[in-house]
Motif scaffolding. Structure first.
Motif, short mmCIF file in Angstrom:
data_model
loop_
_atom_site.label_atom_id
_atom_site.label_comp_id
_atom_site.label_asym_id
_atom_site.label_seq_id
_atom_site.Cartn_x
_atom_site.Cartn_y
_atom_site.Cartn_z
N LEU A 80 34.90 56.26 35.67
CA LEU A 80 34.99 55.44 36.91
C LEU A 80 34.33 56.02 38.05
N ALA A 81 33.09 56.40 37.85
CA ALA A 81 32.10 57.21 38.66
C ALA A 81 32.89 58.48 38.90
N GLY A 82 33.58 59.10 38.30
CA GLY A 82 34.33 60.39 38.35
C GLY A 82 35.38 60.50 39.09
N ASN A 83 35.92 59.23 39.57
CA ASN A 83 37.02 59.21 40.40
C ASN A 83 38.34 59.54 39.29
N LEU A 84 38.23 58.69 38.41
CA LEU A 84 39.33 59.28 37.50
C LEU A 84 39.52 60.59 36.94
N SER A 85 38.09 60.99 36.55
CA SER A 85 37.82 62.49 36.13
C SER A 85 38.50 63.27 37.17
N LYS A 86 38.15 62.84 38.19
CA LYS A 86 38.95 64.06 39.33
C LYS A 86 40.31 63.72 39.63
N LEU A 153 24.96 58.73 33.77
CA LEU A 153 24.57 59.99 33.39
C LEU A 153 25.45 61.20 33.99
N ASP A 154 25.84 61.01 35.13
CA ASP A 154 26.39 62.28 36.02
C ASP A 154 27.65 62.66 35.05
N HIS A 155 28.45 61.66 34.30
CA HIS A 155 29.33 61.97 33.48
C HIS A 155 29.21 63.32 32.80
N PHE A 156 28.06 63.36 32.26
CA PHE A 156 27.48 64.53 31.16
C PHE A 156 26.99 65.63 32.01
N ILE A 159 29.16 70.46 34.51
CA ILE A 159 29.42 71.69 35.50
C ILE A 159 30.47 71.20 36.91
N ALA A 160 30.10 69.92 37.21
CA ALA A 160 30.71 69.33 38.33
C ALA A 160 32.14 69.58 38.23
N LEU A 161 32.82 68.90 36.93
CA LEU A 161 34.15 68.76 36.59
C LEU A 161 34.70 70.08 36.37
N ILE A 162 33.93 71.03 35.90
CA ILE A 162 34.24 72.14 35.59
C ILE A 162 34.66 72.83 37.00
#
Length: 330
Positions: A80-86, A153-156, A159-162
């Motif tokens: 979800l555009a990184g929102n869920l991941s974060k 693409l940014d999901h992969f 390093i941002a999530l790390i």
């Protein structure tokens, strides 16, 4: 001792860890995927309660292992555009502040090719380019942008999530591993991995079989054709007519055909991603690659404390078929 929370990524061997490795661990309590999802994914962002999440996890949460790849975000919607991941990272920190976080990463192009194959296995009908860039054809205010988030693409760009997990838990509690090292030597990797976390597991009893084998080209085209007769199970697809039961039947037939080995070799990354597109993707991920390499190198250095660590002597290889030397124990 803190819980071990293995968040993925998708397409990095998590199914094998869930089905074979973690259930065989004797000195920790492995919780099923449904428990991990109930604890960290079921509640909405504004209604998450860490007390309830700990209650779902149960007694002695510090002695548990959780493994759920969707904790890193949905494969086909970019978290979800990184929102869920974060947000999930924040949920884990509020619930299990002493947890050890496990993140597996994979060469982005290889991961993207595998993601599209998974999309097709899951009922998808569109080609790779539509899968990757279909949102670009939509109007900036098209309702589809909000109602059905698509691939990103940014999901992969892991390093941002790390970095986010490092900031929340501290770098010493965030453990990053390459899928390619696991794939190169599963037994050697698992031996070192178990030693790294003090896991008691009888590796001789583990099934080392592949869980999600790639499709051959004939079976890929057959799968896309059969998917035209079911509206399941991915959001972005087309179908001619929905035939009840077709999806389940086609999955069983494809698994049997793929397992027979009579329909050609499994597709590799270079078979799936054309050279021009590969260059475009490499350029997209180029800024994050050295940051990830430094993060892995720094992790190895901090673990040189006389204990058992995972380490790799990695050699540069073409993106399509990375060949790292096996992990080793020392």
């Amino acid at each position: 001792m803190g819980a071990i929370v293995h968040i993925g990524y998708h397409k990095t061997g998590t199914t094998w860890f869930q089905d074979s490795f973690y259930p065989a661990v004797r000195n920790r309590r492995y919780l099923p995927r449904a428990t991990a999802r109930a604890a960290f994914l079921d509640a909405g962002a504004l209604h998450f309660d860490p007390v309830k999440a700990r209650r779902i996890i149960g007694d002695a949460p510090g002695n548990t292992i959780l493994c759920e790849e969707n904790l890193s975000g949905g494969l086909h919607n970019g978290g979800l555009a990184g929102n869920l991941s974060k947000d999930v990272a924040d949920r884990i920190r509020r619930t299990l502040p002493d947890a050890d976080i496990v993140i597996f990463v994979r060469d982005p192009l290889s991961a993207i090719a595998s993601a599209w194959l998974q999309y097709v296995k899951g009922g998808g009908t569109f080609g790779l380019h539509r899968y990757l860039f279909g949102r670009e054809s939509l109007s900036p205010v098209a309702p589809e942008r909000d109602e059905a988030p698509g691939f990103r693409l940014d999901h992969f760009d892991a390093i941002a999530l790390i970095d986010h997990y490092d900031a929340l838990f501290g770098r010493d509690r965030v453990h990053v591993f390459r899928y390619e090292d696991f794939r190169a030597d599963p037994h050697g990797f698992a031996t070192a991995y178990a030693a790294r976390f003090g896991l008691e597991v009888d590796l001789a009893r583990i099934d080392w079989g592949t869980r999600n084998p790639s499709l051959s080209r004939p079976l890929l085209w057959l799968a896309r054709a059969m998917n035209l007769f079911t509206r399941r199970a991915v959001a972005d697809k087309s179908w001619l007519i929905h035939i009840p039961g077709c999806y389940g039947l086609s999955r069983r037939l494809l698994r049997a055909a793929n397992g027979s080995g009579r329909f050609g070799r499994p597709l590799k990354t270079q078979d799936i991603i054309p050279a021009v597109l590969a260059d475009r993707l490499r350029a997209h991920f180029a800024p994050g690659a050295p940051r990830l390499a430094r993060r892995l190198h720094q992790q190895e250095e901090t673990q040189q404390d006389g204990g058992t660590v995972l380490s790799w002597r990695q050699r540069p290889q073409p993106y399509a078929d990375p060949k790292q030397s096996p992990s080793y124990r020392r």
